[in-house]
Motif scaffolding. Sequence first.
Motif, PDB file in Angstrom:
ATOM      1  N   VAL A 278      68.751-140.228  28.425  1.00  0.00           N
ATOM      2  CA  VAL A 278      67.414-140.612  27.983  1.00  0.00           C
ATOM      3  C   VAL A 278      66.389-139.808  28.785  1.00  0.00           C
ATOM      4  CG1 VAL A 278      65.738-142.487  27.760  1.00  0.00           C
ATOM      5  CG2 VAL A 278      68.174-142.933  27.353  1.00  0.00           C
ATOM      6  N   TRP A 279      65.368-139.329  28.085  1.00  0.00           N
ATOM      7  CA  TRP A 279      64.264-138.609  28.716  1.00  0.00           C
ATOM      8  C   TRP A 279      62.982-139.397  28.458  1.00  0.00           C
ATOM      9  CZ3 TRP A 279      68.339-136.545  26.292  1.00  0.00           C
ATOM     10  CH2 TRP A 279      69.054-135.531  26.934  1.00  0.00           C
TER      11      TRP A 279
ATOM     12  N   GLY B 126      67.800-134.023  19.526  1.00  0.00           N
ATOM     13  CA  GLY B 126      68.829-134.350  18.554  1.00  0.00           C
ATOM     14  C   GLY B 126      68.891-135.794  18.151  1.00  0.00           C
ATOM     15  N   GLY B 127      68.284-136.688  18.911  1.00  0.00           N
ATOM     16  CA  GLY B 127      68.339-138.113  18.589  1.00  0.00           C
ATOM     17  C   GLY B 127      67.013-138.620  18.056  1.00  0.00           C
ATOM     18  N   LEU B 128      66.560-139.749  18.606  1.00  0.00           N
ATOM     19  CA  LEU B 128      65.341-140.416  18.154  1.00  0.00           C
ATOM     20  C   LEU B 128      64.273-140.299  19.234  1.00  0.00           C
ATOM     21  CD1 LEU B 128      64.089-142.242  15.883  1.00  0.00           C
ATOM     22  CD2 LEU B 128      64.762-144.194  17.318  1.00  0.00           C
ATOM     23  N   ARG B 129      63.037-140.122  18.799  1.00  0.00           N
ATOM     24  CA  ARG B 129      61.898-140.138  19.714  1.00  0.00           C
ATOM     25  C   ARG B 129      61.037-141.351  19.390  1.00  0.00           C
ATOM     26  NH1 ARG B 129      58.000-135.098  20.933  1.00  0.00           N
ATOM     27  NH2 ARG B 129      59.635-134.822  22.507  1.00  0.00           N
TER      28      ARG B 129
ATOM     29  N   LEU C 251      55.487-145.293  17.211  1.00  0.00           N
ATOM     30  CA  LEU C 251      55.948-144.454  16.111  1.00  0.00           C
ATOM     31  C   LEU C 251      57.333-143.913  16.426  1.00  0.00           C
ATOM     32  CD1 LEU C 251      52.664-142.395  15.582  1.00  0.00           C
ATOM     33  CD2 LEU C 251      53.386-144.431  14.336  1.00  0.00           C
ATOM     34  N   LEU C 252      58.150-143.779  15.403  1.00  0.00           N
ATOM     35  CA  LEU C 252      59.490-143.216  15.544  1.00  0.00           C
ATOM     36  C   LEU C 252      59.528-141.848  14.876  1.00  0.00           C
ATOM     37  CD1 LEU C 252      61.710-146.367  14.822  1.00  0.00           C
ATOM     38  CD2 LEU C 252      60.868-145.519  17.019  1.00  0.00           C
TER      39      LEU C 252
ATOM     40  N   ASP D 129      62.880-140.132  24.544  1.00  0.00           N
ATOM     41  CA  ASP D 129      63.812-139.341  23.733  1.00  0.00           C
ATOM     42  C   ASP D 129      65.252-139.683  24.112  1.00  0.00           C
ATOM     43  OD1 ASP D 129      62.115-137.619  22.105  1.00  0.00           O
ATOM     44  OD2 ASP D 129      61.482-136.722  24.000  1.00  0.00           O
ATOM     45  N   ASP D 130      66.133-139.624  23.127  1.00  0.00           N
ATOM     46  CA  ASP D 130      67.559-139.791  23.408  1.00  0.00           C
ATOM     47  C   ASP D 130      68.346-138.768  22.594  1.00  0.00           C
ATOM     48  OD1 ASP D 130      68.555-140.926  20.798  1.00  0.00           O
ATOM     49  OD2 ASP D 130      67.127-142.521  21.297  1.00  0.00           O
TER      50      ASP D 130
END
Length: 441
Positions: free
Chosen positions: A357-358, A431-434, A424-425, A373-374
């Motif tokens: 996770v960032w 590469g994953g979801l923000r 918001l998504l 981010d993930d």
Amino acid sequence: MAQPERWFKRILPQGLLGRSLLIIVTPLIVVQLVSTYIFYASHWDTVARRLSAGLAGDIGAVIESVRAFPAPEDRLRVFGIAANKMDLDMRFQTGGILPNTPPEPPRGLMEQALHDALNDRVQRPFMVDARSFEREVAVRVQLSDGLLEVFVPRKRLFSSTTYIFVLWMVGTSMLLLGIATVFMRNQVRSVRKLAVAADAFGKGRDIPHFKPEGATEVRQAAQAFNLMQDRIKRQMQQRTEMLAGVSHDLRTPLTRMKLQLAMLGEVDGRAELEEDVAEMEQMVEGYLAFVRGEGGEATTPTDLAALVDEVVSRYRREGRELDLHVEDSLVMPLKPQAMARVISNLIGNAHRYGGHVWVRVGKRAEAAEIIVDDDGPGIPVESREQVFKPFFRLERSRNLATGGVGLGLTIARDIVRGHGGDVLLEDSPLGGLRARVRLPL
């Protein structure tokens, strides 16, 4: 047609004060333009022609008197009478002749009116010089035996009512504009205060003792705002009190069921019942947390970067892998426990579905942003709004360890919107979801 309309809207004032003053100033300018046009077209033109006609009549009368009494001593006597009674300085050049040059065309209304009057009443060759002297106008008339020079004070051809009219018109307009500006600023100030109070209340901040002021309509709006604020606070308090009772009523039978299971001993199906009770207990806690929302926590100035760092440190102590990047120290009014819950929910979701996770905190365009981010599978675009609905789960199983109860994102958005922001998504560049949290400064 649309392009000129957009251009016209861009040049118009955007604020209420500017538009109100424009409504006041526009009629004033139109009235001044119409009044000035009427004044110059009728009054000033009439006055200028009458003054010029009077001067030309005086010069014509002197010329006729000189013709009737041609003796030099009589001419001097007539010139003396003209100087004393008509304010005309006259000189005679015996044998003088007008310069043989084409006359300059008249400039302005005064010269034109004087030329017309001299043509009508003197009916002799003449020349008007209105530029060589500052306070006088020279009129030279060709007579049969010489040249008559007449020096006329400009005040005989000019009416001071022109300046008086302009000064009174502009002065009164500026005075009225100043009074209107002060009055409108006081009226707009009350509207601006109401807008600031409504914006602050929308961001979850308390607005105690908001005093209605200004015009009657603004006071009515302010009173309606106070009533709305009181109703919302009362409803939240009633909801919290109701949930406290519901929480007690639900937890009591669950505790009794857990105690009875513990006293059953080793029987078939006990493990399954314990799992069901644990699941029910976790679901009840989730439901109560969702309905309770932000609770009664007060808004206080909080360092958002320090708050995020504290939540990240707690996850790191649990052995989770997180990268944190803080751009600025952002102190802003927040409900720290509620906001820490938002950050924890987002990081927890990212860890549940991703390996790393960032987290980033910074300021973007007059707003504070928290980005999580993930590198997990992400969420399909068509499902990104649905996941904010209560109890909606992408993972359809009843396993709480993998899917939860479907309230984490709902609670997070509810809290952030209570602060005036949003969650918001988006697609993460990793590469994953923000998950992007925006909070207005």
